[in-house]
Scaffold this motif. Structure first.
Motif, short mmCIF file in Angstrom:
data_model
loop_
_atom_site.label_atom_id
_atom_site.label_comp_id
_atom_site.label_asym_id
_atom_site.label_seq_id
_atom_site.Cartn_x
_atom_site.Cartn_y
_atom_site.Cartn_z
N ARG A 1 0.83 -1.21 0.00
CA ARG A 1 0.00 0.00 0.00
C ARG A 1 0.87 1.26 0.00
NH1 ARG A 1 -2.21 2.53 4.30
NH2 ARG A 1 -1.71 0.77 5.63
N ALA A 2 2.03 1.19 0.64
CA ALA A 2 2.93 2.35 0.64
C ALA A 2 3.39 2.68 -0.78
CB ALA A 2 4.13 2.07 1.53
N PHE A 3 3.67 1.65 -1.58
CA PHE A 3 4.06 1.89 -2.97
C PHE A 3 2.92 2.52 -3.75
CE2 PHE A 3 7.49 -0.93 -1.84
CZ PHE A 3 8.55 -0.51 -2.63
N GLN A 4 1.71 2.05 -3.52
CA GLN A 4 0.56 2.62 -4.22
C GLN A 4 0.36 4.08 -3.81
OE1 GLN A 4 -3.07 0.30 -4.05
NE2 GLN A 4 -4.33 2.07 -4.62
N LEU A 5 0.49 4.38 -2.51
CA LEU A 5 0.34 5.76 -2.05
C LEU A 5 1.40 6.67 -2.66
CD1 LEU A 5 -0.41 5.22 1.75
CD2 LEU A 5 -1.98 6.15 0.04
N ALA A 6 2.62 6.14 -2.79
CA ALA A 6 3.69 6.95 -3.39
C ALA A 6 3.41 7.24 -4.85
CB ALA A 6 5.03 6.23 -3.24
N LEU A 7 2.77 6.30 -5.53
CA LEU A 7 2.39 6.52 -6.92
C LEU A 7 1.30 7.59 -7.03
CD1 LEU A 7 2.72 5.52 -9.91
CD2 LEU A 7 0.78 4.01 -9.44
N GLU A 8 0.37 7.55 -6.12
CA GLU A 8 -0.80 8.44 -6.19
C GLU A 8 -0.52 9.84 -5.68
OE1 GLU A 8 -4.08 4.85 -5.56
OE2 GLU A 8 -3.65 6.24 -3.92
N ALA A 9 0.44 9.99 -4.77
CA ALA A 9 0.69 11.29 -4.15
C ALA A 9 1.36 12.26 -5.11
CB ALA A 9 1.55 11.11 -2.90
N ASP A 10 1.12 13.53 -4.91
CA ASP A 10 1.76 14.59 -5.69
C ASP A 10 3.13 14.84 -5.08
OD1 ASP A 10 2.40 16.69 -7.30
OD2 ASP A 10 1.01 18.12 -6.37
N LEU A 11 4.16 14.22 -5.65
CA LEU A 11 5.48 14.24 -5.05
C LEU A 11 6.54 14.69 -6.04
CD1 LEU A 11 5.48 10.72 -3.33
CD2 LEU A 11 5.08 12.92 -2.20
#
Length: 332
Positions: free
Chosen positions: A224-234
């Motif tokens: 889930r952390a990888f998915q969140l990193a993909l989705e976040a504006d970073l």
């Protein structure tokens, strides 16, 4: 959900990959998964998820294949690399080649095909030699080839970001374990190895005195952390993926024994390798504040899940209980 709908996942059949993909498919992503099946295998992927994903057999060191697979995708999650320090010890040439050449192919294909974002797996091992808890701002001086190769990945990602404007987010997972680690055999997390040994009537083998610690994070949380990193504006950056808690190996055996209703007294043996982390513990504030990442599975609940899964799998993989004996064959 962010605009990264069509995603290439390398190492998709691996332990983190297949669990992460399951969650992403449920969330509406279209996934192409690349794997050479050296460790992972489609037989470990849930049947329903397998049918929803475009599986491609191949190697990340094949640039022509990577270039083809990245055309038209919105994002890439790159997980393809040997997952265990021991794999690099046994075959350093192959381990370093996959980790560095494979990643360079990904960077170049992401650049040339104008892919929106790259999220990739680094490792918590880059911190070794620093005091715990580990923070992302620490100076890194990796002591072994796996950690050094991953640090090179991070530096290459930042160079590509600075020179070509790509967004590359590196995650540093800590001690990832979970319910379906069977594909990793003797390379599995110690929690799985301890559980498999206990269920088979074997005495768990424990290096040193058992007071070494790990920040154990459950595989679905890591995915889930990888998915969140993909989705976040970073922007290009690195993040720890852990729980912020450290647990001794002796404590994990106590928890497993309590769950099984048995006394799990291990066999303590000298640590057979020269480079060995005595403590791994993540400072998780950056991932919490920027990614909004909060792990949901405690080590107690995670151990219950590993036990339940192992009980169910005993008939399919009766040899699991002997996998920890692999450690006794290591040269000192």
């Amino acid at each position: 959900m962010a605009s990264y709908k069509d995603v290439l996942v390398t190492g998709g059949a691996g332990f983190i990959g297949r669990n992460m993909i399951a969650g992403m498919v449920r969330d509406g992503y279209t996934i192409t998964a690349l794997d050479n099946y050296k460790i992972g295998g489609k037989e470990f992927v849930d049947d329903e998820i397998r049918k929803e994903v475009n599986w491609v057999e191949g190697d990340s060191r094949d640039y022509s294949l990577i270039a083809k697979l990245t055309k038209g995708v919105d994002g890439v999650i790159h997980l393809a690399a040997p997952s265990s320090f021991l794999m690099y010890e046994e075959d350093p040439t192959d381990g370093a080649s996959v980790t560095t050449q494979g990643f360079l192919n990904i960077l170049e294909a992401v650049r040339r095909n104008d892919v929106g974002k790259l999220v990739y797996a680094s490792t918590s091992a880059v911190y070794e030699g620093n005091p715990v808890p580990y923070t992302e701002e620490m100076t890194l001086a990796p002591p072994d080839l796996k950690a050094l190769s991953k640090k090179w990945n991070e530096e290459a990602a930042r160079q590509y970001s600075d020179r070509y404007g790509i967004t590359a987010v590196g995650l540093r997972p800590f001690s990832v374990y979970g319910h379906d680690e069977f594909s990793k055999g003797g390379y599995a997390n110690v929690i799985s190895l301890f559980v498999w040994a206990a269920l088979s009537g074997q005495t768990p083998v424990l290096w040193g005195n058992g007071q070494q610690t790990r920040d154990f994070i459950y595989v679905t949380d890591a995915g889930r952390a990888f998915q969140l990193a993909l989705e976040a504006d970073l922007k290009t950056d690195e993040f720890n993926v852990g729980t912020g808690l450290e647990t001794t190996f002796n404590r994990t055996l106590d928890l497993i024994g309590s769950e099984l209703g048995v006394d799990l007294t291990p066999r303590y043996v000298p640590t057979p390798i020269a480079i060995y982390a005595e403590r791994l513990w993540a400072d998780t504030r950056k991932a919490e504040n920027i990614l909004g990442f909060h792990p949901s599975v405690t080590v107690e609940e995670g151990i219950r899940r590993v036990i339940a899964s192992a009980k169910e799998a005993r008939d399919r993989w009766p040899e699991l209980g002997t996998r920890q004996m692999y450690f006794e064959t290591l040269p000192s």
